[in-house]
Design an enzyme around this catalytic site. Sequence first.
Site, mmCIF file in Angstrom:
data_model
loop_
_atom_site.group_PDB
_atom_site.id
_atom_site.type_symbol
_atom_site.label_atom_id
_atom_site.label_comp_id
_atom_site.label_asym_id
_atom_site.label_seq_id
_atom_site.Cartn_x
_atom_site.Cartn_y
_atom_site.Cartn_z
ATOM 1 N N SER A 106 -17.568 50.067 -0.761
ATOM 2 C CA SER A 106 -17.510 49.848 0.678
ATOM 3 C C SER A 106 -18.136 48.525 1.069
ATOM 4 C CB SER A 106 -18.283 50.948 1.414
ATOM 5 O OG SER A 106 -17.813 52.194 1.041
ATOM 6 N N HIS A 127 -9.896 49.080 -1.126
ATOM 7 C CA HIS A 127 -10.814 49.949 -0.375
ATOM 8 C C HIS A 127 -10.060 50.928 0.505
ATOM 9 C CE1 HIS A 127 -14.188 50.398 2.780
ATOM 10 N NE2 HIS A 127 -14.310 51.301 1.854
ATOM 11 N N GLU A 139 -8.060 48.097 2.547
ATOM 12 C CA GLU A 139 -8.521 46.702 2.552
ATOM 13 C C GLU A 139 -8.415 46.177 1.113
ATOM 14 O OE1 GLU A 139 -11.839 46.488 6.133
ATOM 15 O OE2 GLU A 139 -12.445 47.428 4.264
ATOM 16 N N ASN A 177 -15.975 48.279 7.981
ATOM 17 C CA ASN A 177 -17.375 48.713 7.970
ATOM 18 C C ASN A 177 -18.293 47.738 8.699
ATOM 19 O OD1 ASN A 177 -16.684 51.029 6.703
ATOM 20 N ND2 ASN A 177 -17.341 50.398 4.668
#
Length: 269
Positions: A106, A127, A139, A177
């Site tokens: 992450s 991701h 991602e 994130n």
Amino acid sequence: MGSGIAETVIESGFQATLLSRTSETAHAMGEAIKSSFERKTAKERKTVIRAEEELSRLNVTNQITDLADCDLVIETVVEDLEVKLRVIKNLDAVCKADAIIATNTSTFPIIDLAMATQRPDKVCGIHFFNPAQVMKLIEIVKTLVVSEETIQTATSFALSCNKEPVIVKDQAGFIVNALLFPYLNNAVKLLEQGVAAKEDIDTAMKGGCGFPMGPFALLDLVGLDTALSILNSLYDEFKDPNFAPAMLLKRMVTAGMLGRKNGFGFYSY
Ligand code: CAA
């Protein structure tokens, strides 16, 4: 995450090998996919014949050497850099020379993982988002040394899994994130300040912003340990106080309250 990704991969027509630490955990991950397929057949989302055909393309194992012939390997181990480095080095030793090794991290710098291998041009981030079977976004994270061919293959893979890939540079938090976790962290701070009850904060963000889940339900879904690790990585990278994890989040993780994964988080399951 690992079983969610494997589920998506076999549903997309690929062969998948799901590696877990022990034969018991490998078996449990395979069973989780079977249960999910049973729910889907019961809801008539897929036929029993199709479910059986897809499951026949899944191999669950606890032997890393079973990954030797894979074209693309995605690691999804715990968000702990030392553990990830160890796993990536082991994968590098076992996987065929032209295999792509991707990480589902992450927040850790992909370059740290890439440079621990003999094939940094074939290492990138792929991701997924939680729950991986459902969320559309992937991602694709591009380091300074990755080859264009690797990024193209990762992007084609994401499209073949019926996902929406975006390309992002190797910076902590990538896109989602970096934007999502300050919000989740600030929700915990609001709760600490006694501004409102957690249920009311969740209700407010669903009703007021149209989010599918409120911040506390989402933190429990992501896992409080994972959330803490993401915030720590963001704080390490940017030294921005907004990323410093809320005290309550740290205390809950220390107390073993990890969210849905062990039944206790902001809510009980
Ligand atoms: N695992 C697997 N599948 C799940 C699931 C789970 N935990 N929760 C729901 N689903 C499936 C359901 O089985 C259902 O599938 P079908 O349509 O085939 O029946 C589908 O998702 C919809 O579920 P529901 O109707 O029960 O509930 P919903 O419509 O409220 O959707 C949700 C549930 C998809 C989780 C939705 O609430 C949502 O999108 N929440 C936000 C999730 C989110 O923001 N994820 C990103 C987290 S951040 C992250 O992952 C990044 C990171 O690095 C940590």
